[in-house]
Motif scaffolding. Structure first.
Motif, PDB file in Angstrom:
ATOM      1  N   UNK A  37       0.802  -1.209   0.000  1.00  0.00           N
ATOM      2  CA  UNK A  37       0.000   0.000   0.000  1.00  0.00           C
ATOM      3  C   UNK A  37       0.836   1.260   0.000  1.00  0.00           C
ATOM      4  N   UNK A  38       1.985   1.230   0.655  1.00  0.00           N
ATOM      5  CA  UNK A  38       2.840   2.410   0.696  1.00  0.00           C
ATOM      6  C   UNK A  38       3.387   2.724  -0.686  1.00  0.00           C
ATOM      7  N   UNK A  39       3.792   1.696  -1.432  1.00  0.00           N
ATOM      8  CA  UNK A  39       4.273   1.913  -2.796  1.00  0.00           C
ATOM      9  C   UNK A  39       3.170   2.477  -3.682  1.00  0.00           C
ATOM     10  N   UNK A  40       1.933   1.995  -3.507  1.00  0.00           N
ATOM     11  CA  UNK A  40       0.813   2.514  -4.285  1.00  0.00           C
ATOM     12  C   UNK A  40       0.575   3.988  -3.977  1.00  0.00           C
ATOM     13  N   UNK A  41       0.687   4.381  -2.717  1.00  0.00           N
ATOM     14  CA  UNK A  41       0.527   5.784  -2.353  1.00  0.00           C
ATOM     15  C   UNK A  41       1.635   6.638  -2.970  1.00  0.00           C
ATOM     16  N   UNK A  42       2.848   6.114  -3.008  1.00  0.00           N
ATOM     17  CA  UNK A  42       3.962   6.829  -3.635  1.00  0.00           C
ATOM     18  C   UNK A  42       3.681   7.042  -5.119  1.00  0.00           C
ATOM     19  N   UNK A  43       3.202   6.006  -5.799  1.00  0.00           N
ATOM     20  CA  UNK A  43       2.889   6.120  -7.220  1.00  0.00           C
ATOM     21  C   UNK A  43       1.797   7.165  -7.436  1.00  0.00           C
ATOM     22  N   UNK A  44       0.746   7.137  -6.618  1.00  0.00           N
ATOM     23  CA  UNK A  44      -0.356   8.078  -6.763  1.00  0.00           C
ATOM     24  C   UNK A  44       0.116   9.519  -6.589  1.00  0.00           C
TER      25      UNK A  44
END
Length: 322
Positions: free
Chosen positions: A40-47
C-alpha cells in the motif's frame, strides 16, 4: 489580498458533488494498485508522484498558476498565515495511504462512510477554531446532533463486518485508518482554503500539498524498502495511474469551493458525492472483501442524511457557556 468571490449555489454545489464522487473512484484505484503491488505504501507513492508530475506541468503552462506561485514566498515571508499550513499535504498523504491499504479489505462504501464520520466530527472542530478562510463559525445544536447521528449511522453500516468479517482485529484497524484520514481531511481543506485565498489561485496550494505529501511518502517507502525490500513490479494497465490526477482535481476544486461557497455548503456537496459514489461502486463493481447488506446500504444513506442535516442553513442558536 485577493478579493473574496462567491459562486452561485446552482453552480458550486454540483461541482462539490462531482469532486466528492472523485474520492471513491480514487480510493478504488489506489486500493486496487495497493493490492496488485502487495504494498500500500508503494501505491501511495505512485499516486502522489503521478499527481505531482501533472501539477508541475500545469503550473508551468497556466498563467494563473504561475502568478499564484510568485505569491507563495511573499505570503510566507509576511506571515499571512501560519507557516505550518503548508504541511496540509501530510493529511492527503495519509488519506491516499489509507486508501491503498484498506479499500481492498473493507470495500469503498465502508471506507467512505468511515472517512465521512471523521470529516463530520473534525468539521465541528475546524469551524469552532476558525482555521478556514471563512473564520470562526459557531457550534450549533443541530450540528452536534448531526455528528452523533453520523457516528450511529457508521456503526450501523459497519455492523455487517462485525457479524460476517471474522475477528474484530481483521476489520477494526482497516476501518480506523479511513476514520483518522477523514478526521484530518477537514483540516487539510481549511488550510488549503486559507492558502488559496492569499495566493489567488488553487494551484500553488495543491502543488505544495503534493510536494510535502510526496516527500513524506517517499521517505517512508525508502525506509520500508531498506528493511523489507520492494514488492511486485508496476502494472502495465494505464488506469492504475489515474489516482494521482484525480487527487489533483479533488484538492484544487475543494480549495476553491471552501473559499467561494463556504465550509458548510462545500461539505454538503462533497459528502453527498462521496457517499453516493462509493455505494454505487460497491454495488456495481464490488472489490474482493466487500460486504454489502441492507444494514450497509441503510447505514450509508443515514450517514448522508446526517451530513445534510448538519449543513442546512437554518441553524441559529450556538451553544453558549451557561
Amino acid at each position: 489580498m485577493p478579493t473574496h468571490h462567491r459562486l452561485p449555489l446552482a453552480v458550486g454545489l454540483p461541482l462539490a458533488v462531482a469532486a466528492g464522487v472523485c474520492m471513491p473512484i480514487q480510493g478504488r484505484i489506489n486500493g486496487a494498485l495497493g493490492a496488485r503491488l502487495e504494498d500500500g505504501l508503494a501505491a501511495a507513492v505512485v499516486s502522489f508522484s503521478t499527481g505531482l508530475v501533472l501539477l508541475a506541468v500545469l503550473c508551468l503552462l497556466l498563467p494563473t498558476a504561475r502568478r499564484g506561485l510568485r505569491r507563495v514566498v511573499p505570503a510566507l515571508r509576511d506571515r499571512k498565515f501560519p507557516r505550518w499550513y503548508v504541511l496540509a499535504g501530510c493529511s492527503g498523504a495519509f488519506l491516499v495511504l489509507s486508501q491503498a491499504e484498506t479499500v481492498a479489505l473493507i470495500g469503498i462504501a465502508l471506507f467512505t462512510v468511515a472517512a465521512v464520520t471523521g470529516q463530520t466530527v473534525s468539521g465541528l472542530l475546524v469551524d469552532r477554531l476558525g482555521w478556514g478562510p471563512g473564520g470562526r463559525s459557531p457550534v450549533t445544536g443541530i450540528r452536534v446532533i448531526s455528528a452523533v447521528l453520523t457516528v450511529l449511522a457508521v456503526a450501523w453500516a459497519v455492523s455487517p463486518k462485525l457479524i460476517l468479517g471474522g475477528p474484530a482485529g481483521a476489520w477494526l484497524l482497516p476501518v480506523l485508518l479511513p476514520l483518522a484520514a477523514g478526521f484530518l481531511q477537514s483540516f487539510q481543506q481549511a488550510l488549503n482554503g486559507v492558502q488559496t485565498m492569499h495566493y489567488g489561485s488553487p494551484w500553488p496550494a495543491t502543488l505544495i500539498n503534493f510536494v510535502v505529501g510526496g516527500a513524506l511518502l517517499w521517505a517512508a517507502w525508502g525506509i520500508k524498502v531498506a528493511v523489507a525490500g520492494v514488492g511486485n513490479p508496476l502494472p502495465a494497465e494505464w488506469w492504475y495511474y489515474l489516482g494521482g490526477p484525480i487527487g489533483c482535481a479533488f484538492i484544487a476544486v475543494a480549495a476553491v469551493l471552501v473559499r467561494a461557497l463556504g465550509v458548510l455548503q462545500t461539505g454538503l456537496g462533497m459528502i453527498s458525492g462521496q457517499i453516493l459514489g462509493s455505494l454505487l461502486l460497491d454495488l456495481t463493481v464490488p472489490a474482493p472483501g466487500t460486504v454489502i447488506t441492507t444494514a450497509t446500504v441503510l447505514g450509508t444513506l443515514l450517514t448522508l442524511l446526517a451530513a445534510v442535516l448538519g449543513t442546512l442553513p437554518w441553524q441559529r442558536h450556538p451553544f453558549r457557556n451557561r
